[in-house]
Write a protein that holds these residues in place. Structure first.
Motif, PDB file in Angstrom:
ATOM      1  N   VAL A   1     126.989   4.042  27.721  1.00  0.00           N
ATOM      2  CA  VAL A   1     127.993   4.283  28.756  1.00  0.00           C
ATOM      3  C   VAL A   1     127.662   5.650  29.346  1.00  0.00           C
ATOM      4  O   VAL A   1     127.552   6.620  28.602  1.00  0.00           O
ATOM      5  CB  VAL A   1     129.425   4.305  28.187  1.00  0.00           C
ATOM      6  CG1 VAL A   1     130.447   4.354  29.324  1.00  0.00           C
ATOM      7  CG2 VAL A   1     129.690   3.117  27.275  1.00  0.00           C
TER       8      VAL A   1
ATOM      9  N   HIS B   1     120.921   9.931  27.901  1.00  0.00           N
ATOM     10  CA  HIS B   1     121.400   8.574  27.583  1.00  0.00           C
ATOM     11  C   HIS B   1     120.231   7.601  27.449  1.00  0.00           C
ATOM     12  O   HIS B   1     120.207   6.759  26.542  1.00  0.00           O
ATOM     13  CB  HIS B   1     122.368   8.081  28.665  1.00  0.00           C
ATOM     14  CG  HIS B   1     123.744   8.661  28.543  1.00  0.00           C
ATOM     15  ND1 HIS B   1     124.670   8.197  27.640  1.00  0.00           N
ATOM     16  CD2 HIS B   1     124.341   9.680  29.199  1.00  0.00           C
ATOM     17  CE1 HIS B   1     125.796   8.899  27.750  1.00  0.00           C
ATOM     18  NE2 HIS B   1     125.617   9.816  28.695  1.00  0.00           N
TER      19      HIS B   1
ATOM     20  N   LYS C   1     123.398   3.094  18.627  1.00  0.00           N
ATOM     21  CA  LYS C   1     124.530   2.697  19.486  1.00  0.00           C
ATOM     22  C   LYS C   1     124.501   1.184  19.656  1.00  0.00           C
ATOM     23  O   LYS C   1     124.125   0.659  20.706  1.00  0.00           O
ATOM     24  CB  LYS C   1     124.473   3.438  20.831  1.00  0.00           C
ATOM     25  CG  LYS C   1     125.840   3.489  21.536  1.00  0.00           C
ATOM     26  CD  LYS C   1     125.888   4.579  22.572  1.00  0.00           C
ATOM     27  CE  LYS C   1     127.141   4.530  23.424  1.00  0.00           C
ATOM     28  NZ  LYS C   1     128.409   4.696  22.713  1.00  0.00           N
TER      29      LYS C   1
ATOM     30  N   ASN D   1     135.273  -0.157  14.785  1.00  0.00           N
ATOM     31  CA  ASN D   1     135.780   0.807  15.771  1.00  0.00           C
ATOM     32  C   ASN D   1     136.987   0.212  16.501  1.00  0.00           C
ATOM     33  O   ASN D   1     137.987   0.895  16.730  1.00  0.00           O
ATOM     34  CB  ASN D   1     134.691   1.149  16.795  1.00  0.00           C
ATOM     35  CG  ASN D   1     133.393   1.590  16.138  1.00  0.00           C
ATOM     36  OD1 ASN D   1     132.787   0.833  15.381  1.00  0.00           O
ATOM     37  ND2 ASN D   1     132.969   2.808  16.403  1.00  0.00           N
TER      38      ASN D   1
ATOM     39  N   ALA E   1     135.152   9.844  15.487  1.00  0.00           N
ATOM     40  CA  ALA E   1     136.318   9.002  15.776  1.00  0.00           C
ATOM     41  C   ALA E   1     135.831   7.655  16.297  1.00  0.00           C
ATOM     42  O   ALA E   1     134.631   7.420  16.425  1.00  0.00           O
ATOM     43  CB  ALA E   1     137.237   9.704  16.757  1.00  0.00           C
TER      44      ALA E   1
ATOM     45  N   SER F   1     134.510   8.520  19.833  1.00  0.00           N
ATOM     46  CA  SER F   1     134.268   9.914  20.237  1.00  0.00           C
ATOM     47  C   SER F   1     133.806  10.742  19.043  1.00  0.00           C
ATOM     48  O   SER F   1     133.957  10.316  17.902  1.00  0.00           O
ATOM     49  CB  SER F   1     135.549  10.518  20.834  1.00  0.00           C
ATOM     50  OG  SER F   1     136.625  10.420  19.916  1.00  0.00           O
ATOM     51  N   ASN F   2     133.264  11.903  19.313  1.00  0.00           N
ATOM     52  CA  ASN F   2     132.923  12.877  18.264  1.00  0.00           C
ATOM     53  C   ASN F   2     134.089  13.849  18.102  1.00  0.00           C
ATOM     54  O   ASN F   2     134.861  14.052  19.039  1.00  0.00           O
ATOM     55  CB  ASN F   2     131.644  13.639  18.627  1.00  0.00           C
ATOM     56  CG  ASN F   2     130.416  12.747  18.602  1.00  0.00           C
ATOM     57  OD1 ASN F   2     129.802  12.484  19.636  1.00  0.00           O
ATOM     58  ND2 ASN F   2     130.050  12.264  17.440  1.00  0.00           N
TER      59      ASN F   2
ATOM     60  N   LEU G   1     127.402   9.014  15.600  1.00  0.00           N
ATOM     61  CA  LEU G   1     126.582   8.839  16.797  1.00  0.00           C
ATOM     62  C   LEU G   1     126.328  10.231  17.375  1.00  0.00           C
ATOM     63  O   LEU G   1     127.260  11.033  17.481  1.00  0.00           O
ATOM     64  CB  LEU G   1     127.332   7.977  17.826  1.00  0.00           C
ATOM     65  CG  LEU G   1     126.534   7.717  19.101  1.00  0.00           C
ATOM     66  CD1 LEU G   1     125.456   6.665  18.842  1.00  0.00           C
ATOM     67  CD2 LEU G   1     127.433   7.275  20.244  1.00  0.00           C
TER      68      LEU G   1
ATOM     69  N   GLY H   1     126.494  12.085  19.997  1.00  0.00           N
ATOM     70  CA  GLY H   1     127.117  11.971  21.323  1.00  0.00           C
ATOM     71  C   GLY H   1     126.433  12.864  22.346  1.00  0.00           C
ATOM     72  O   GLY H   1     126.098  14.012  22.049  1.00  0.00           O
TER      73      GLY H   1
ATOM     74  N   ARG I   1     128.800  15.575  23.069  1.00  0.00           N
ATOM     75  CA  ARG I   1     128.717  16.531  21.952  1.00  0.00           C
ATOM     76  C   ARG I   1     127.577  17.522  22.204  1.00  0.00           C
ATOM     77  O   ARG I   1     127.735  18.727  22.037  1.00  0.00           O
ATOM     78  CB  ARG I   1     128.475  15.747  20.655  1.00  0.00           C
ATOM     79  CG  ARG I   1     128.278  16.578  19.402  1.00  0.00           C
ATOM     80  CD  ARG I   1     127.805  15.666  18.252  1.00  0.00           C
ATOM     81  NE  ARG I   1     127.679  16.386  16.991  1.00  0.00           N
ATOM     82  CZ  ARG I   1     126.641  17.161  16.675  1.00  0.00           C
ATOM     83  NH1 ARG I   1     125.637  17.303  17.518  1.00  0.00           N
ATOM     84  NH2 ARG I   1     126.613  17.776  15.514  1.00  0.00           N
TER      85      ARG I   1
ATOM     86  N   THR J   1     135.158  14.513  21.915  1.00  0.00           N
ATOM     87  CA  THR J   1     134.267  14.481  23.079  1.00  0.00           C
ATOM     88  C   THR J   1     133.701  13.077  23.227  1.00  0.00           C
ATOM     89  O   THR J   1     133.338  12.441  22.227  1.00  0.00           O
ATOM     90  CB  THR J   1     133.081  15.459  22.910  1.00  0.00           C
ATOM     91  OG1 THR J   1     132.291  15.057  21.781  1.00  0.00           O
ATOM     92  CG2 THR J   1     133.547  16.886  22.711  1.00  0.00           C
TER      93      THR J   1
ATOM     94  N   THR K   1     131.890  10.288  26.623  1.00  0.00           N
ATOM     95  CA  THR K   1     131.653   9.977  28.016  1.00  0.00           C
ATOM     96  C   THR K   1     132.953   9.430  28.588  1.00  0.00           C
ATOM     97  O   THR K   1     133.435   8.402  28.128  1.00  0.00           O
ATOM     98  CB  THR K   1     130.542   8.905  28.107  1.00  0.00           C
ATOM     99  OG1 THR K   1     129.357   9.472  27.568  1.00  0.00           O
ATOM    100  CG2 THR K   1     130.324   8.432  29.524  1.00  0.00           C
TER     101      THR K   1
HETATM  102  N1  PDD Z   1     131.496   5.732  22.994  1.00  0.00           N
HETATM  103  N2  PDD Z   1     131.003   8.228  18.624  1.00  0.00           N
HETATM  104  C1  PDD Z   1     131.267   6.938  18.886  1.00  0.00           C
HETATM  105  C2  PDD Z   1     131.554   6.015  17.751  1.00  0.00           C
HETATM  106  C3  PDD Z   1     131.277   6.486  20.214  1.00  0.00           C
HETATM  107  O1  PDD Z   1     131.511   5.191  20.475  1.00  0.00           O
HETATM  108  C4  PDD Z   1     131.038   7.407  21.270  1.00  0.00           C
HETATM  109  C5  PDD Z   1     131.024   6.997  22.710  1.00  0.00           C
HETATM  110  C6  PDD Z   1     130.777   8.737  20.932  1.00  0.00           C
HETATM  111  C7  PDD Z   1     130.482   9.785  21.985  1.00  0.00           C
HETATM  112  O2  PDD Z   1     129.233   9.586  22.586  1.00  0.00           O
HETATM  113  P1  PDD Z   1     128.946  10.063  24.082  1.00  0.00           P
HETATM  114  O3  PDD Z   1     129.373  11.471  24.155  1.00  0.00           O
HETATM  115  O4  PDD Z   1     127.478   9.892  24.227  1.00  0.00           O
HETATM  116  O5  PDD Z   1     129.747   9.174  25.008  1.00  0.00           O
HETATM  117  C8  PDD Z   1     130.761   9.110  19.600  1.00  0.00           C
HETATM  118  C9  PDD Z   1     131.468   5.207  24.333  1.00  0.00           C
HETATM  119  C10 PDD Z   1     132.116   6.083  25.347  1.00  0.00           C
HETATM  120  C11 PDD Z   1     132.029   3.814  24.315  1.00  0.00           C
HETATM  121  O6  PDD Z   1     131.716   3.084  23.374  1.00  0.00           O
HETATM  122  O7  PDD Z   1     132.745   3.427  25.235  1.00  0.00           O
END
Ligand code: PDD
Length: 274
Positions: free
Chosen positions: A33, A47, A142, A149, A175, A178-179, A198, A200, A203, A236, A238
């Motif tokens: 994403v 990404h 990912k 989740n 989370a 998110s981180n 992940l 992030g 992050r 944090t 996206t």
């Molecule tokens: N998820 N950890 C998990 C489990 C995530 O699913 C995400 C992002 C992140 C943060 O990663 P980033 O900063 O690269 O978006 C951490 C996306 C937004 C989603 O699944 O919709």
């Protein structure tokens, strides 16, 4: 609405996914994403790099003409007049007779992508719950396997919160989408990069911004007890970028408002995406 389907921009209605697509049956695939600001893809290279790494980690061959991906997504952004929003794309191992082992010979991987406008109003603070991290041990990939989740997020929603913070063996990992960062006595804490979180992209950006602002950052796991005792907590990802967590499991974090360090990182992030 037009979408991306194996390097073609086509109408969403014209696409069909086989019921034996391995993404559909096994969650055998990966995704990304990416935020869109001012019609541009934010942190595209990071990404893309993570996507390629995820593919490699599950031995998934990238499709032919994969190098056209950015061009195609940019076309979707332009055609749909997206100024602010996000792009989603995923790749599955394709269609094959339902057998667990990877198909031999390889199936054609299936690449899909779409763009969406930002939802408004933006989220400015969240409440969270903590919940056991029941995910597998390769969440650095990912992958499309997001059931734990989704279950955690649902639990949060049912508790009147917006995010679920995972606890593995007493330690905060990340989370549900998110981180997680904590701030104690002016020092930032977050889980180190390994197979339990992940890595992030947001992050990574926040770590750079924290460096620019001369904050001390400790990439070490902290416990749930330490989490609850933080002066500030933020998440944090996206979309949310930097978002304060003002309450966890019904207890206020700090004063229950966005703290000064979180606020300065939010401002610094805001400048990046102007
Ligand atoms: N998820 N950890 C998990 C489990 C995530 O699913 C995400 C992002 C992140 C943060 O990663 P980033 O900063 O690269 O978006 C951490 C996306 C937004 C989603 O699944 O919709």
């Amino acid at each position: 609405m037009d979408i991306l389907f194996n390097n073609q921009i086509v109408s969403r209605d014209s696409v069909s996914i086989d019921i034996e697509d391995r993404g559909y049956q096994f969650g055998d695939g990966i995704y990304e994403v990416v935020s869109i600001y001012n019609g541009e893809l934010f942190e595209w290279e990071a990404h893309l790099e993570r996507f390629v790494r995820s593919a490699k980690e599950i031995a998934l061959t990238l499709p032919e003409q994969f190098d056209l991906l950015k061009e195609n997504i940019m076309r979707l952004i332009e055609d749909n007049h997206i100024e602010e929003g996000y792009a989603y794309f995923q790749l599955t191992r394709g269609t094959a007779l339902r057998m667990h082992a990877f198909p031999e010979p390889q199936a054609e991987p299936v690449l899909t992508g779409m763009v969406k406008n930002a939802t408004s109003p933006p989220i400015t603070a969240v409440k969270a719950i903590t919940t056991e991290d029941i995910r597998w041990l390769r969440v650095d990939i990912k992958s499309l396997n997001l059931l734990p989740n989704c279950m955690a997020k649902q639990k949060a929603v049912e508790a009147g919160a917006q995010e679920a913070i995972f606890i593995r063996d007493h330690y905060v990992t990340e989370a549900s989408s998110s981180n997680v960062f904590g701030v104690k006595n002016g020092v930032l804490y977050t889980h180190p990069i390994n197979n339990l979180i992940l890595n992030g992209i947001t992050r990574q950006v926040v770590l750079r911004l924290a460096g620019n602002l001369h904050y001390k950052v400790v990439e070490e796991a902290f416990t749930r007890d330490e989490l609850m005792d933080m002066d500030e907590v933020f998440i944090t990802n996206t979309g949310l970028n930097v978002c304060p967590v003002i309450e966890i499991d019904g207890m206020l974090i700090g004063e229950g408002v966005c703290g000064p360090i979180t606020s300065s990182l939010m401002s610094a992030f805001g400048e990046l995406i102007q």
